[in-house]
Design a protein around this motif. Structure first.
Motif, PDB file in Angstrom:
ATOM      1  N   PHE A  19     -19.782  43.922  26.853  1.00 29.02           N
ATOM      2  CA  PHE A  19     -19.492  44.461  25.527  1.00 29.02           C
ATOM      3  C   PHE A  19     -20.323  45.718  25.267  1.00 29.02           C
ATOM      4  O   PHE A  19     -19.847  46.656  24.621  1.00 29.02           O
ATOM      5  CB  PHE A  19     -19.762  43.403  24.460  1.00 29.02           C
ATOM      6  N   GLN A  30     -20.900  47.571  19.373  1.00 24.28           N
ATOM      7  CA  GLN A  30     -20.503  46.324  20.027  1.00 24.28           C
ATOM      8  C   GLN A  30     -19.770  45.413  19.045  1.00 24.28           C
ATOM      9  O   GLN A  30     -18.842  44.699  19.425  1.00 24.28           O
ATOM     10  CB  GLN A  30     -21.732  45.606  20.581  1.00 24.28           C
ATOM     11  N   SER A  31     -20.204  45.433  17.793  1.00 28.28           N
ATOM     12  CA  SER A  31     -19.537  44.623  16.785  1.00 28.28           C
ATOM     13  C   SER A  31     -18.079  45.027  16.621  1.00 28.28           C
ATOM     14  O   SER A  31     -17.190  44.169  16.489  1.00 28.28           O
ATOM     15  CB  SER A  31     -20.272  44.765  15.449  1.00 28.28           C
ATOM     16  N   SER A  34     -16.076  43.640  19.523  1.00 28.49           N
ATOM     17  CA  SER A  34     -15.821  42.208  19.334  1.00 28.49           C
ATOM     18  C   SER A  34     -14.723  41.971  18.298  1.00 28.49           C
ATOM     19  O   SER A  34     -13.835  41.134  18.494  1.00 28.49           O
ATOM     20  CB  SER A  34     -17.106  41.503  18.893  1.00 28.49           C
ATOM     21  N   GLN A  35     -14.771  42.710  17.206  1.00 23.17           N
ATOM     22  CA  GLN A  35     -13.777  42.530  16.145  1.00 23.17           C
ATOM     23  C   GLN A  35     -12.378  42.899  16.633  1.00 23.17           C
ATOM     24  O   GLN A  35     -11.406  42.186  16.362  1.00 23.17           O
ATOM     25  CB  GLN A  35     -14.155  43.379  14.928  1.00 23.17           C
ATOM     26  N   ARG A  38     -11.163  40.182  19.086  1.00 26.64           N
ATOM     27  CA  ARG A  38     -10.761  38.956  18.384  1.00 26.64           C
ATOM     28  C   ARG A  38      -9.427  39.146  17.669  1.00 26.64           C
ATOM     29  O   ARG A  38      -8.587  38.238  17.650  1.00 26.64           O
ATOM     30  CB  ARG A  38     -11.841  38.544  17.380  1.00 26.64           C
ATOM     31  N   ARG A  51     -16.245  35.113  27.952  1.00 30.68           N
ATOM     32  CA  ARG A  51     -17.500  35.753  27.564  1.00 30.68           C
ATOM     33  C   ARG A  51     -18.650  35.135  28.345  1.00 30.68           C
ATOM     34  O   ARG A  51     -19.368  34.258  27.860  1.00 30.68           O
ATOM     35  CB  ARG A  51     -17.697  35.643  26.055  1.00 30.68           C
TER      36      ARG A  51
END
Length: 336
Positions: A19, A30-31, A34-35, A38, A51
């Motif tokens: 990530f 990185q957030s 991830s969002q 998802r 992961r």
């Protein structure tokens, strides 16, 4: 509709392996990676990434990776036609075998690579055994490959490239010191052979044809480079079964000599590429996209360097042929 931002994140994760690296490639946090991932997983209803360390894609993730790679190239095509610049360099991965890379592939692609530096795309070459490059295509990791496989995947085009001929060679000093009576059925098992890696069974294939021995056990010395393998043979490390294109210059300099020159292995190579568009799209030679330009360059380069398919001999002839599709169960796999 699949979210292009989510697909870009998936491709960056496959490319970067983490990530953190994916965020760096996309110039986001990185957030945010991830969002977006998802959101894409929620949209398609499948887990796409395991992961773990190292990060790996699930089977649904591999399917979407293929489309993400294709979308990347289509975006580069559109930007090129519009005279626009992409926000990040488009990555175009293809898989080739090491022997082709060491001989004819780089000259074939040189003009496109030079153009890519100006037009905002990067060609990535992934190296594997010529019997395994097709797996990279099937898994969506690459958009095209040079392979021994003749059957096209659904949604792909397949074209014959030509025949790569292999010959056993060794240094004059090695032959004089270790094989004064020549290589024969009684001494091949104790003679060192230079092998690319554990996928490479070209040497076993050559010995099988030379001495009519099924599944021979050889004394192997691993040198994981085509060019370095040729150099190791010239230094007297053992016998190498090399493509004639690679061995010929050293033979002309007297650094290598043929071993049983009447025995050879012919490997038919093919070019596979994903068809970017509908099944009714015109054939590759009539299309103008980036991947089609790469395919034409590969085809033209191979025709200039390789022997035509009509020159292949059939099993039982003086110069036997290797055909990966005709290989029966338990027979050795040829080549790198």
């Amino acid at each position: 509709m699949l979210d292009p931002a989510g697909l870009a994140c998936l491709a960056a994760l496959a490319e970067g392996g983490s990530f953190e690296r994916a965020a760096q490639l996309l110039s986001i946090t990185q957030s945010a990676v991830s969002q977006r991932l998802r959101a894409l997983e929620s949209h398609v209803g499948h887990l796409l990434v395991v992961r773990a360390r190292p990060l790996r894609l699930t089977e649904p993730g591999k399917i979407l990776l293929r489309y993400a790679r294709q979308l990347d190239v289509l975006s580069a095509d559109a930007a090129q036609e519009l005279g626009a610049c992409l926000h990040r360099e488009a990555r175009v991965p293809i898989a080739v075998n090491a022997d082709s890379l060491a001989t004819w592939v780089l000259p074939a692609l040189d003009a496109l690579v030079q153009a890519g530096q100006r037009q905002g795309y990067a060609l990535e070459l992934i190296v594997d055994d010529q019997d395994f490059t097709h797996d990279w295509l099937r898994q969506g990791e690459v958009l095209g490959c040079v392979s021994t496989v003749a059957q096209a995947l659904r949604g792909c085009d397949c074209q014959e490239l030509g025949v790569m001929r292999y010959q056993a060679v060794a240094s004059p000093h090695f032959l004089a010191q270790h094989l004064p009576q020549g290589l024969n059925r009684g001494n091949f098992a104790s003679t060192p052979f230079i092998v690319f890696n554990r996928k490479d069974d070209m040497q076993a294939q050559w010995v099988s044809q030379a001495f009519e021995v099924r599944g021979p056990r050889l004394l192997e010395r691993f040198v994981p480079s085509s060019e370095a393998g040729a150099r190791a043979a010239a230094m007297g490390w053992g016998i190498a079964v090399l493509p004639e294109l690679l061995a010929r210059p050293a033979m002309e300099r007297g650094e290598l000599c043929p071993v049983l020159p009447e025995v050879g292995v012919d490997v038919m190579l093919h070019w596979h590429q994903w068809r970017l568009g509908s099944d009714s799209a015109p054939p590759p030679m009539m299309r103008h996209g980036l991947l089609d330009q790469i395919g034409r360059a590969i085809l033209q380069g191979s025709h200039a360097a390789l022997a035509p398919a009509t020159s292949m001999t059939r099993p039982g002839a003086d110069n036997p042929v290797h055909d990966s599709l005709d290989r029966g169960p338990g027979q050795p796999r040829a080549g790198i």
